[in-house]
Design a protein around this motif. Structure first.
Motif, PDB file in Angstrom:
ATOM      1  N   LYS A 112     -32.377  24.212  37.970  1.00  0.00           N
ATOM      2  CA  LYS A 112     -33.083  24.405  38.810  1.00  0.00           C
ATOM      3  C   LYS A 112     -33.372  24.703  40.335  1.00  0.00           C
ATOM      4  CE  LYS A 112     -35.862  27.080  35.470  1.00  0.00           C
ATOM      5  NZ  LYS A 112     -37.392  27.280  35.295  1.00  0.00           N
ATOM      6  N   THR A 118     -31.196  34.059  37.825  1.00  0.00           N
ATOM      7  CA  THR A 118     -31.915  35.566  36.986  1.00  0.00           C
ATOM      8  C   THR A 118     -32.672  34.994  36.010  1.00  0.00           C
ATOM      9  OG1 THR A 118     -29.864  35.827  35.312  1.00  0.00           O
ATOM     10  CG2 THR A 118     -30.072  36.600  37.937  1.00  0.00           C
ATOM     11  N   LYS A 119     -33.571  36.072  35.957  1.00  0.00           N
ATOM     12  CA  LYS A 119     -34.841  36.200  34.411  1.00  0.00           C
ATOM     13  C   LYS A 119     -33.231  35.606  33.637  1.00  0.00           C
ATOM     14  CE  LYS A 119     -36.175  40.141  35.652  1.00  0.00           C
ATOM     15  NZ  LYS A 119     -36.796  40.911  35.896  1.00  0.00           N
ATOM     16  N   TYR A 121     -31.050  36.468  29.706  1.00  0.00           N
ATOM     17  CA  TYR A 121     -30.641  37.956  29.925  1.00  0.00           C
ATOM     18  C   TYR A 121     -30.457  37.873  28.278  1.00  0.00           C
ATOM     19  CZ  TYR A 121     -26.178  35.930  30.686  1.00  0.00           C
ATOM     20  OH  TYR A 121     -25.068  35.051  30.408  1.00  0.00           O
ATOM     21  N   ASP A 222     -32.225  29.069  27.252  1.00  0.00           N
ATOM     22  CA  ASP A 222     -31.340  30.720  27.578  1.00  0.00           C
ATOM     23  C   ASP A 222     -31.058  30.713  28.885  1.00  0.00           C
ATOM     24  OD1 ASP A 222     -33.866  32.241  26.084  1.00  0.00           O
ATOM     25  OD2 ASP A 222     -35.688  31.287  27.651  1.00  0.00           O
ATOM     26  N   GLY A 224     -28.627  32.569  31.632  1.00  0.00           N
ATOM     27  CA  GLY A 224     -28.904  32.676  32.509  1.00  0.00           C
ATOM     28  C   GLY A 224     -28.397  33.060  33.733  1.00  0.00           C
ATOM     29  N   ASP A 239     -30.270  40.598  38.693  1.00  0.00           N
ATOM     30  CA  ASP A 239     -32.128  41.171  38.104  1.00  0.00           C
ATOM     31  C   ASP A 239     -31.570  42.663  37.938  1.00  0.00           C
ATOM     32  OD1 ASP A 239     -32.791  39.263  37.090  1.00  0.00           O
ATOM     33  OD2 ASP A 239     -34.223  38.417  38.456  1.00  0.00           O
ATOM     34  N   ASP A 243     -31.224  44.684  33.868  1.00  0.00           N
ATOM     35  CA  ASP A 243     -32.394  45.168  33.929  1.00  0.00           C
ATOM     36  C   ASP A 243     -32.222  46.359  33.617  1.00  0.00           C
ATOM     37  OD1 ASP A 243     -34.265  43.396  34.764  1.00  0.00           O
ATOM     38  OD2 ASP A 243     -35.674  43.456  35.762  1.00  0.00           O
TER      39      ASP A 243
END
Length: 266
Positions: A112, A118-119, A121, A222, A224, A239, A243
């Motif tokens: 990071k 992104t969030k 997935y 996760d 991303g 994002d 979504d």
């Protein structure tokens, strides 16, 4: 000084004042708003099935490939894929040789610092794969063993964070890709391989008599999509595309094609 001269001087002064007062500052042009390019280059490891890899015709295919192509359509941009050295992925991204990292990229606090994600997935675990004939049944039995990982992958961090296990290993051997590591595991040059569950399960399902997955693992994480830190608009658009794909069932359809079920993280 004569009245005429005084009048001339007064007139000149008045004119200068009027000119000075009438001069307007040029407006400073506002910085143009960032826009998403008409084409984006996605960096990937092209030997990372089922996320991104080459099929029998040497064409790039995979779950992430299909997701990225669909996102590109929704953004109205041309998507191209560029195989990179995965261990140098952050340099490729921030050196602007690619625009996006999309290939089973695990979100970590360390990453990071240099990548805007992104969030999530997909959810993933770091599993331990051994040869079917191996006597290893737990992480504790990795003591004194040679364990493989892909260089630059989150498997490296996952093992190193488990200090007790990491210190007990004979060697943590790094490979350019998991395919080569699995070959070494089959040949007996490795005792175990730590790998993304999604990738490991894909391979072990193809050769269930050759490999076995331990119940123990090195934690959950996760996936991303990664962009440059200042590419906030592109990240936001990705994002939204993700979504929308989750909401209308497109992501579930792609997931079912590759995994037999919907494993997309809502």
């Amino acid at each position: 000084m004569t009245k005429r001269v005084c009048s001339l001087v007064a007139g000149l002064v008045a004119a200068m004042v009027m000119v000075g007062c009438g001069k307007k500052e040029e407006p400073v042009a506002a910085a143009p708003a960032p826009v998403v390019a008409k084409a984006i280059v996605i960096g990937l490891d092209d030997n990372f099935p089922p996320m991104g890899f080459r099929d029998d015709r040497n064409e790039l295919v995979g779950f992430d490939i299909d997701l990225a192509k669909e996102a590109g359509k929704r953004l109205g941009v041309e998507v191209t894929f560029k195989p990179i050295d995965w261990s140098a992925k952050e340099s490729e991204l921030n050196g602007k040789r690619i625009d996006v990292l999309w290939n089973g990229l695990t979100i970590t606090e360390e990453r990071k610092a240099n990548i805007l994600f992104t969030k999530p997935y997909l959810e993933n675990r770091q599993i331990v794969v051994v040869a079917e004939s191996s006597g290893i049944t737990s992480k504790a039995q990795l003591k004194g063993k040679v364990v493989g990982v892909q260089d630059g992958s989150s498997a490296v961090d996952a093992v190193q964070k488990d200090e007790a296990t990491a210190k007990s290993l004979k060697e943590l051997k790094k490979f350019g890709d998991n395919v080569t590591a699995l070959m070494d595991l089959s040949a007996g040059r490795l005792d175990a391989l730590v790998v993304d569950e999604i990738v490991g399960r894909y391979y072990t399902a193809k050769k269930p008599r050759d490999y076995r997955v331990l119940e123990d693992n090195f934690g959950t994480e996760d996936y991303g999509v990664g962009t440059r830190k200042d590419d906030t608009e592109l990240a936001a658009k990705l994002d939204k595309a993700l979504d929308d794909m989750k909401a209308d069932g497109t992501a579930a359809k792609i997931s079912t094609q590759w995994f037999g079920k919907d494993i997309v993280k809502k």
